[in-house]
Design a protein around this motif. Structure first.
Motif: not given
Length: 610
Positions: A259-263
């Motif tokens: 989920r954190a790959q986009a940030v």
């Protein structure tokens, strides 16, 4: 919970843990169910006869006992306080920018925001569930969190976990790097909010806490027997859940990372390099700089600021770290705190408590020290106390003062006395006479009959230091002196100063917010106890440094990577250790004497001891 593969796998493992809990409950209820069937059979005379009556008489009390035991175990599991990491709480009033950044990250990740923020004196960050009633703050204090106002929160509603951040990260990392590093950690609040995962985690933590309760020493034989049974059942259930619980955590971590790959994904790769660098600098600072001060009863009050100085020095010396110091022009993450100095002091005191076992607060024998005062108040004092201990042991062994045309007329302590003793290879120092109390039978100094009885050997219950294999490669005088120093230091540590509370003893007025068990401090010892050879090397180095300061104008200094150092004409001396080891191992003082002569250090002159 999102649709990430890791989240689905975590939920499947959580259901497996809950099935184990259900099976344990079914096993506890099975005797009662059978007893109910047997008792119901008497209504229609369907289960009549002596055999059924005997079964009822036996099984009914057994079912009651099983139910009582199950209820007791469930009560212990529910009431036992789960382990909680020692941290420094950070309120929203003390760090509004930090809370704002965390809230913004949670919004971008579409996950619940952490309920609070805390700092730990370590290079790591994680989420910690503190929803157990034992972890609740004192009623008199108002609890606020990021997710919502404390007055509107109710215990029956799910509470997001607490975000624990490593304090060195705030000082070494820039704001953007900290944001990138915390993104996958904060993303873990999404899977953690799922009811099945939360219930499975509570069950596992309760079992772990129950095992801890059962392991506590007790004098009452009845309570010991009861809790032994509780511990056996809890360990059995933990063993059954072990694989599923581990895979559950892996699934949650994988889902959070996905989920954190986009940030800030690109910046996170760069920031991970800073994580490893901060860990190396923090470990070096604790073991080389902070530990000597802690042993002196002083605790550096700006450890996190010291990390920046240590890593800046590393970037100056090491080509692999080139360019890291150029980042210091950007805004540091500690600017997100309203009072960084106060937070750094609290984290530094907690670090001393965790890694060394110091008292919970400052006192006469446990006071803070600034980095500017470290050379004079720690380094100088440490060397002189070690030199004083060295000469006390020599006095107890009956070692006579140094002789020769340049020796002082008084019995003042000198470096020559130590060098002459360690290079003495006369008949008295044979391999079978290492336990002798003097270098020669005809010594004019105080002999073994006049030596203090407390210096005769190791304290009770400790092995004889002379049997240490570490001393096998040393000369006989060095081995005996090292063993006596080890015994003397152990005796001093066994009789602490009455003004200072024992490190493992809780404070007489405990902090009501201290919710973690501090009875086994230090929780994370930095280093194993020093060997006798290391103690002798440290004391001999301290004696050389004292002679250099008193006869050659040298000064104590602080090296951010190596700790206490000797400065001669403003330059650190880095070639003393090999010459000290040569003296200890071979009994050859020539290299050290040449080194002393080149620097103008006079070993025959008296030195001032601590």
């Amino acid at each position: 919970m999102g649709v990430e593969a890791g989240a689905q796998a975590a939920r499947a493992r959580a259901l497996a843990v809950l099935r184990i809990r259900s099976r344990a409950l079914a096993v506890a209820l099975l005797p009662a169910a059978v007893a109910v069937v047997l008792l119901a059979g008497t209504v229609g005379d369907r289960l009549a006869g002596p055999v059924w009556d005997a079964a009822r008489w036996v099984l009914t009390p057994f079912a009651v006992l099983v139910l009582l035991a199950a209820a007791g175990i469930a009560l212990v599991v529910a009431r036992a306080r789960p382990a909680m990491s020692p941290t420094v709480p950070v309120t929203e009033e003390a760090a509004p920018d930090l809370y704002r950044m965390v809230r913004d990250l949670a919004d971008r990740l579409d996950v619940p925001a952490p309920s609070a923020i805390a700092l730990t004196p370590d290079c790591d960050s994680w989420l910690e569930d503190r929803t157990h009633p034992a972890h609740a703050p004192p009623p008199a204090e108002e609890h606020r969190d990021i997710a919502g106002a404390g007055k509107q929160a109710h215990r029956r509603h799910p509470v997001a976990p607490v975000l624990v951040i490593g304090s060195p990260f705030l000082w070494w990392m820039r704001v953007g790097e900290l944001r990138a590093v915390l993104a996958p950690v904060i993303a873990g609040t999404g899977p953690s909010a799922h009811p099945d995962i939360a219930a499975a985690r509570r069950f596992v933590r309760g079992l772990d806490a129950a095992v801890a309760v059962a392991s506590e020493p007790r004098r009452d034989p009845v309570s010991r027997a009861v809790l032994a049974g509780v511990g056996w059942v809890a360990r059995l259930l933990l063993h059954s859940c072990r694989v599923h619980a581990a895979e559950l955590e892996r699934g949650v971590a994988a889902a959070a990372a996905e989920r954190a790959q986009a940030v800030d994904y690109g910046l996170r790769i760069v920031a991970q390099e800073q994580v490893g660098l901060a860990y190396a600098g923090w470990d070096r600072l604790l073991t080389r700089v902070a530990l000597p001060a802690w042993r002196m009863g002083r605790w550096p009050s700006r450890l996190d600021a010291g990390v920046v100085a240590a890593l800046t020095e590393l970037s100056r010396r090491d080509r692999l770290a080139e360019g890291f110091a150029s980042r210091l022009g950007e805004r540091p993450a500690c600017d997100l705190l309203e009072e960084p100095g106060t937070v750094d002091e609290a984290a530094s005191l907690l670090a001393a408590r965790l890694f060394h076992g110091g008292p919970a607060g400052p006192g006469p024998d446990w006071s803070p020290v600034d980095w500017s005062a470290y050379p004079d108040e720690v380094v100088d004092r440490k060397w002189r106390l070690d030199a004083a201990r060295l000469h006390r042991v020599l006095d107890a062994m009956g070692v006579r003062p140094a002789t020769g045309p340049t020796a002082p007329a008084t019995v003042a302590p000198t470096l020559s006395r130590v060098l002459d003793h360690l290079t003495d290879t006369g008949p008295a120092w044979t391999a079978g006479n290492t336990g002798a109390t003097g270098p020669a039978a005809g010594s004019t100094g105080p002999g073994p009959d006049t030596a203090p009885s407390g210096a005769a050997g190791p304290p009770p219950g400790r092995p004889d230091p002379l049997d240490d294999e570490d001393l096998a490669g040393t000369t006989a005088p060095s081995a005996t002196l090292a063993a006596r120093l080890s015994a003397e230091l152990a005796r001093e540590e066994a009789t602490p100063s009455p003004a200072a509370p024992s490190p493992a003893t809780p404070s007489p007025t405990p902090d009501p917010a201290a919710l973690w068990d501090d009875r086994a401090l230090p929780l994370f010892p930095l280093q194993p106890p020093r060997t006798a050879r290391e103690l002798l090397a440290d004391h001999l180095t301290a004696m050389v440094c004292c002679a250099a300061m008193d006869t050659a104008g040298a000064t104590p200094g602080l090296d951010w990577l190596d700790g206490p150092t000797l400065l001669i004409d403003g330059e650190r001396t880095a070639d003393l250790a090999p010459k000290v080891l040569t003296l200890i191992e071979d009994g050859d003082a020539t290299p050290l004497r040449v080194w002393l002569s080149q620097l103008g250090i006079r070993p025959e002159k008296p030195v001032r001891l601590g």
